[in-house]
Enzyme design. Structure first.
Site, short mmCIF file in Angstrom:
data_model
loop_
_atom_site.label_atom_id
_atom_site.label_comp_id
_atom_site.label_asym_id
_atom_site.label_seq_id
_atom_site.Cartn_x
_atom_site.Cartn_y
_atom_site.Cartn_z
N ARG A 82 -0.70 -5.33 4.86
CA ARG A 82 0.01 -4.78 3.70
C ARG A 82 1.23 -3.99 4.17
O ARG A 82 1.16 -3.29 5.19
CB ARG A 82 -0.90 -3.85 2.89
CG ARG A 82 -2.13 -4.53 2.35
CD ARG A 82 -3.04 -3.55 1.64
NE ARG A 82 -3.52 -2.51 2.56
CZ ARG A 82 -4.45 -1.62 2.23
NH1 ARG A 82 -4.99 -1.61 1.04
NH2 ARG A 82 -4.85 -0.72 3.11
N GLU B 281 -10.88 5.16 -5.84
CA GLU B 281 -11.21 3.74 -5.97
C GLU B 281 -11.60 3.46 -7.42
O GLU B 281 -12.05 4.35 -8.15
CB GLU B 281 -12.36 3.38 -5.03
CG GLU B 281 -12.06 3.61 -3.57
CD GLU B 281 -10.92 2.76 -3.03
OE1 GLU B 281 -10.70 1.63 -3.56
OE2 GLU B 281 -10.23 3.21 -2.11
N ARG C 196 0.88 -1.18 0.00
CA ARG C 196 0.00 0.00 0.00
C ARG C 196 0.91 1.21 0.00
O ARG C 196 1.84 1.30 0.79
CB ARG C 196 -0.89 -0.02 1.25
CG ARG C 196 -1.66 1.28 1.53
CD ARG C 196 -2.73 1.52 0.48
NE ARG C 196 -3.64 2.58 0.85
CZ ARG C 196 -3.50 3.85 0.48
NH1 ARG C 196 -2.46 4.24 -0.22
NH2 ARG C 196 -4.40 4.75 0.82
#
Length: 194
Positions: free
Chosen positions: A127, A93, A85
């Site tokens: 992540r 998004e 990330r």
């Protein structure tokens, strides 16, 4: 001497970005990636080489990489892939306005497939949160200056190069590129909350 150079980094970055923009010229309606010039410091020793997993760029701020470095490999799934990330930024998004553009811009920036991952944290989803570098400089800064992502101020404490990312955002906003085109941006963190 190194500290003086690092302290001058925001000024050097600003001069490089402005100079590059002026020299190349740009049509207001045609967003393009501006190569940024970054001053690298001692962090480089902490960065780890990685290969972007083909087809893993699903959106504009998360990718999967493979690395033989144990510091990254310990976060790998059973396929040897590490989910990364991006620190410093938040991209629209995929279902959101400009989401596909953000994804495609990141695909273009990462076309060479090699990055240096500079981890800053691990998030609640496991992540690796990191700044990413390639031959064109700080990937986050290049995403933001192209209008494909927003500087993510809520997490700037995890962003070693916040000044570069923030300044890139100011340039994109001033030029009304990508996410700034309408003048009324739709921030991903607000979109997710709704």
């Amino acid at each position: 001497m190194t500290n003086k150079l690092l302290g001058a980094a925001p000024v050097l970055i600003a001069i490089a970005l402005i100079g590059h923009s002026v020299i190349r010229g740009r049509a207001e309606s045609e967003p393009r990636i501006i190569q940024t010039v970054e001053v690298r410091g001692d962090w480089e020793a902490a960065g780890y080489p990685a290969r972007v997993v083909p087809g893993s760029v699903y959106d504009g701020d998360t990718i999967r990489v493979k690395s033989d470095r144990p510091e990254l490999a310990k976060y790998a799934n059973d396929k040897g892939e590490i989910k990364v990330r991006f620190a410093c930024i938040d991209a629209p998004e995929k279902q959101q306005r400009h989401g596909i553009m953000a994804r495609d811009t990141l695909r273009s920036i990462l076309a060479a497939g090699e990055v240096t991952v500079d981890p800053v944290d691990v998030d609640r989803y496991g992540r690796v949160v990191a700044e990413l570098w390639n031959d064109d400089g700080l990937v986050q800064s290049n995403m933001v200056v192209a209008g494909a992502a927003f500087p993510y101020e809520d997490y700037k404490e995890n962003c070693k190069n916040w000044d570069a990312v923030s300044y890139s955002g100011q340039l994109a906003k001033k030029q009304r590129l990508g996410v700034w085109a309408s003048g009324v941006p739709e921030y991903p963190w607000e979109w997710r909350r709704r």
